[in-house]
Design an enzyme around this catalytic site. Structure first.
Site, PDB file in Angstrom:
ATOM      1  N   CYS A  69      -1.495   6.725   9.843  1.00 57.58           N
ATOM      2  CA  CYS A  69      -0.288   6.130  10.416  1.00 57.58           C
ATOM      3  C   CYS A  69      -0.607   4.822  11.142  1.00 57.58           C
ATOM      4  O   CYS A  69      -1.496   4.762  11.993  1.00 57.58           O
ATOM      5  CB  CYS A  69       0.337   7.132  11.382  1.00 57.58           C
ATOM      6  N   GLU A 114       0.832  -1.200   0.000  1.00 55.60           N
ATOM      7  CA  GLU A 114       0.000   0.000   0.000  1.00 55.60           C
ATOM      8  C   GLU A 114       0.870   1.255   0.000  1.00 55.60           C
ATOM      9  O   GLU A 114       1.972   1.270   0.559  1.00 55.60           O
ATOM     10  CB  GLU A 114      -0.949   0.005   1.201  1.00 55.60           C
ATOM     11  N   CYS A 152       6.031  -6.715   7.238  1.00 52.72           N
ATOM     12  CA  CYS A 152       7.032  -6.086   8.104  1.00 52.72           C
ATOM     13  C   CYS A 152       7.697  -7.144   8.967  1.00 52.72           C
ATOM     14  O   CYS A 152       7.047  -8.076   9.441  1.00 52.72           O
ATOM     15  CB  CYS A 152       6.393  -5.013   8.977  1.00 52.72           C
ATOM     16  N   CYS A 168       0.632  -1.393  15.671  1.00 52.99           N
ATOM     17  CA  CYS A 168       0.683  -1.147  14.225  1.00 52.99           C
ATOM     18  C   CYS A 168       0.001  -2.269  13.453  1.00 52.99           C
ATOM     19  O   CYS A 168       0.314  -3.452  13.644  1.00 52.99           O
ATOM     20  CB  CYS A 168       2.142  -1.013  13.783  1.00 52.99           C
ATOM     21  N   CYS A 201       5.483  -4.432  16.099  1.00 61.10           N
ATOM     22  CA  CYS A 201       5.034  -3.365  16.988  1.00 61.10           C
ATOM     23  C   CYS A 201       3.544  -3.557  17.259  1.00 61.10           C
ATOM     24  O   CYS A 201       2.753  -3.691  16.329  1.00 61.10           O
ATOM     25  CB  CYS A 201       5.301  -2.004  16.348  1.00 61.10           C
ATOM     26  N   CYS A 222       3.751   8.690   1.015  1.00 65.15           N
ATOM     27  CA  CYS A 222       4.203   7.714   2.008  1.00 65.15           C
ATOM     28  C   CYS A 222       4.471   6.401   1.289  1.00 65.15           C
ATOM     29  O   CYS A 222       3.547   5.741   0.800  1.00 65.15           O
ATOM     30  CB  CYS A 222       3.143   7.555   3.091  1.00 65.15           C
TER      31      CYS A 222
END
Length: 378
Positions: A364, A109, A129, A136, A133, A122
């Site tokens: 975010c 994305e 990933c 997230c 975290c 962005c």
């Protein structure tokens, strides 16, 4: 796992299904070498480079100053296509999000955030990933693979396609004047410093005056704290640095960001203090997501102020953006403003980030694709 072994295990493909090599992502010397293998002279590679990075063409047939036989060779051996687009969404606030499909079918994305004085893209650096975290959404998707330099650049180039920002014939290119896309942030899916070699190569082409021509002062790399690569990034790229901090001490940070167990705060902040070019005019941005009853108390604000003492910086306070089944809540508006006032009183610039694109899960910490890591075959 070291960054080197990580890069090998999660390497990005360099050819498409037809075996064609992506010219996007090659430096000029590499492009010269690649074309020379097929008997094409050096000056032709410079022409192709100009068409690819200055004019943004997506079809070799558009390279009208190249002879027919050369274009046929390029069509057979190389590719300059953009990623496929599965979905495009536009938020009520103007933010745009794309779900892009790479040549091997993997998905990432990308988000464009328009503002009055700038337009920020962005960009993702990995499919999924490697970090976990806990606040997230991307971190709930296991790492599938790294993105290659061509795939990182393709995101920027596709955004320019959509925004109509390639110069026409005879127009002098200036990447920042009169354009909607002015800034790049490596804050999308993935940890950029765990894919450092590919990110660095892409950004060097991005910053090249004869490449995409975007100034290093308009590029920000955000990391969760891969300490060994932070100073290397500063020495080789010297782009702006943002640190995903999110806690004022090791106990809280290790709970919400397991990478802190490998690179604790003392090591991370030492690397920040030694970031090349750091000054009051060029500060590090510390990102701090506001989590209710986790990291948002007055005492934690004072602890954070003490932790960052002596580092030229600002603290971006980010209201937590919820996602399906997320385990946290956002701090209240009053609590976020109280936290900011304490930091301001300690001499820090602590703006509260305006949430953008939340209605399309483009804010975010909300990015995620459906790509899955291939299972090993027997």
């Amino acid at each position: 796992m070291s960054v080197t072994s990580h890069a090998t295990k999660f390497a990005a493909p360099r050819t498409d299904a037809a075996g064609r090599i992506a010219l996007i992502g090659l430096t000029l010397p590499e492009m010269i070498a690649a074309l020379e293998e097929h008997g094409l002279p050096k000056f032709r590679a410079k022409q192709v480079w100009h068409w690819v990075y200055h004019r943004g063409v997506t079809d070799f047939e558009a390279m009208t100053n190249l002879p027919r036989d050369l274009r046929d060779t390029l069509i057979e051996k190389f590719s300059i296509e953009r990623p496929g687009v599965m979905t495009e969404q536009k938020s009520t606030d103007g933010t745009m999000k794309w779900l892009l499909v790479m040549a091997d079918g993997q998905q990432i994305e990308m988000v464009f955030i328009p503002e009055a004085d700038r337009g920020t893209l962005c960009v993702s650096s990995q499919v999924g990933c490697t970090l976990t975290c806990r606040f997230c959404h991307t971190g709930t998707q296991p790492l599938v693979r790294n993105l290659g330099p061509h795939e990182i650049l393709q995101q920027i180039m596709y955004a320019r396609d959509v925004l109509g920002e390639w110069p026409v014939a005879g127009e002098k290119k200036d990447a920042n004047q009169g354009r909607d896309l002015t800034n790049i942030v490596l804050m999308g899916m993935g940890e950029p410093l765990y894919n450092y070699a590919n990110v660095a190569k892409a950004m060097q082409i991005c910053m090249d005056e004869d490449g995409l021509g975007i100034s290093k002062r308009r590029i920000t790399l955000s990391t969760s704290g891969v300490v060994p690569q932070i100073v290397q990034c500063g020495e080789e790229l010297n782009v702006n640095l943002a640190i995903s901090l999110h806690a004022p001490n090791d106990a809280v940070r290790s709970e919400i960001m397991p990478i802190n167990n490998k690179y604790p705060l003392a090591e991370l902040l030492d690397a920040c203090r030694n970031y090349p070019g750091l000054s009051d005019n060029r500060r590090i941005t510390f990102e701090y997501v506001m989590l209710k009853d986790v990291n948002d108390s007055d005492d934690q604000a004072r602890e954070l102020a003490q932790l960052l003492r002596g580092i030229p910086c600002k603290v971006n306070l980010i209201p937590f953006n919820p996602w399906p089944n997320s385990p946290y809540e956002c701090s209240s508006g009053n609590r976020i403003h109280a936290f900011a006032r304490i930091l301001n009183g300690e001499g820090y610039d602590a703006p509260i980030r305006k949430t953008r694109g939340q209605d399309i899960l483009a804010a975010c910490g909300q990015l995620k694709s459906e790509s899955q890591r291939a299972k090993p075959t027997a």
